[in-house]
Design a protein around this motif. Structure first.
Motif, PDB file in Angstrom:
ATOM      1  N   LYS A 204      -5.660  -1.829   1.461  1.00 35.25           N
ATOM      2  CA  LYS A 204      -6.325  -0.660   0.883  1.00 35.25           C
ATOM      3  C   LYS A 204      -6.472  -0.822  -0.633  1.00 35.25           C
ATOM      4  O   LYS A 204      -7.559  -0.644  -1.193  1.00 35.25           O
ATOM      5  CB  LYS A 204      -5.544   0.618   1.210  1.00 35.25           C
ATOM      6  N   ALA A 205      -5.386  -1.164  -1.292  1.00 38.38           N
ATOM      7  CA  ALA A 205      -5.437  -1.337  -2.740  1.00 38.38           C
ATOM      8  C   ALA A 205      -6.345  -2.494  -3.127  1.00 38.38           C
ATOM      9  O   ALA A 205      -7.080  -2.416  -4.130  1.00 38.38           O
ATOM     10  CB  ALA A 205      -4.029  -1.571  -3.290  1.00 38.38           C
TER      11      ALA A 205
ATOM     12  N   ASP B 218       0.833  -1.215   0.000  1.00 39.77           N
ATOM     13  CA  ASP B 218       0.000   0.000   0.000  1.00 39.77           C
ATOM     14  C   ASP B 218       0.863   1.258   0.000  1.00 39.77           C
ATOM     15  O   ASP B 218       0.559   2.237  -0.699  1.00 39.77           O
ATOM     16  CB  ASP B 218      -0.931   0.012   1.223  1.00 39.77           C
TER      17      ASP B 218
ATOM     18  N   ALA C  96      -1.466  -4.899   1.646  1.00 39.03           N
ATOM     19  CA  ALA C  96      -2.072  -4.225   0.488  1.00 39.03           C
ATOM     20  C   ALA C  96      -3.586  -4.148   0.626  1.00 39.03           C
ATOM     21  O   ALA C  96      -4.313  -4.094  -0.367  1.00 39.03           O
ATOM     22  CB  ALA C  96      -1.712  -4.969  -0.797  1.00 39.03           C
TER      23      ALA C  96
END
Length: 308
Positions: A229-230, A201, A227
């Protein structure tokens, strides 16, 4: 009608290759020659591959001189004696077929590609040749310098991040003398060397990502957990993951099922290319084998381009 290569049908050629590989396993040089001859990446010119392999053994393994190999359509990769990954670029182009061919088919100019566990940068260079913007993540200082060497000789640009990716920023310990098999050392230990960790992220920030390749010797789940959030925002289109049950058990004490469940929970479909380069979807358990590609869209039927 069966596929024919140099006048030999595929089934007959496969039987001959299998016998040759079995015979050659007793000796390293013969095994390398047999493997080069048998590789699908060398299907069009198997005898040229044999010549390259023998030449490499003489020039680099025995005489200690570097060998320059072609990667992709126009890129170069340098192989030095004692390395475990770079010789594969000499033996076959691309060195990881059909996996590398997937990116040759999918990546477009200006796409963002993140090479996690980049080693000496073979995927980095191939993605750059496709015109992608590349971030290479490699914590080992020597390997990071090799990535920069390859970027320089090919006149490519990429961001090189000398850190490990994990589920949170911090400091880890990592082996440093195992070449392509370097890995994290989890738990209390004074072995290895200290390396700084960041998250996927943090590396990609708010950008959309066309592709991520993750090869971190069994710690792939930690990278994905960094990761969230992504992944939640579905900003990563395709993810390639090394799919070794043994390494996941050794590193985290778990099967690959945990990674498969994590990815499917974010809406990803799992795929794997077959030996002919055709992508097929994995709806059940993803057994050990070729790397797995997780994608937000169904890639079933996608054909990897055959090497020329």
């Amino acid at each position: 009608m069966p596929d024919r290569v140099n006048g030999v049908d595929e089934a007959t050629r496969s039987e001959r290759v299998t016998d040759l590989v079995r015979l050659a396993k007793r000796t390293g040089p013969l095994f390398r020659v047999a493997s080069s001859f048998a590789s699908p990446a060398n299907r069009a010119h198997p005898f040229r591959a044999v010549v390259r392999t023998v030449s490499y053994d003489v020039r680099t393994r025995w005489l200690g001189r570097p060998t320059v190999a072609r990667l992709g359509e126009r890129s170069l990769l340098v192989s030095y004696r004692g390395e475990t990954n770079s010789p594969h670029a000499v033996y076959r182009n691309p060195p990881n077929w059909p996996e590398m061919g997937v990116w040759q088919r999918l990546l477009k100019p200006r796409d963002l590609f993140v090479d996690v566990g980049a080693n000496i940068g073979a995927y980095t260079i191939l993605a750059a040749e496709c015109g992608a913007d590349v971030i290479a993540v490699e914590p080992n200082a020597r390997n990071a310098d090799r990535i920069r060497e390859h970027l320089r000789i090919n006149n490519y640009r990429a961001e090189v991040v000398e850190k490990v990716l994990a589920d949170a920023p911090g400091v880890f310990r990592m082996t440093s003398d195992l070449d392509s098999l370097n890995h994290l050392l989890l738990g209390e230990t004074d072995e290895g060397e200290k390396v700084e960790a960041t998250t996927l992220d943090e590396v990609v920030e708010s950008r959309d990502v066309a592709g991520v390749k993750i090869d971190v010797e069994g710690a792939e789940r930690l990278v994905l957990e960094g990761a969230t959030k992504a992944l939640n925002e579905q900003r990563i289109r395709v993810i390639q993951l090394e799919w070794s049950e043994h390494r996941a058990q050794h590193m985290l004490g778990e099967s690959r099922g945990s990674v498969a469940d994590l990815l499917r929970g974010y809406g990803y479909l799992l795929h794997r290319p077959d030996r002919r380069g055709r992508m097929y979807r994995i709806d059940g358990e993803a057994f050990c084998g070729r790397d797995v590609f997780a994608a937000l869209e169904d890639l079933s039927g996608l054909m990897v381009p055959l090497p020329r």
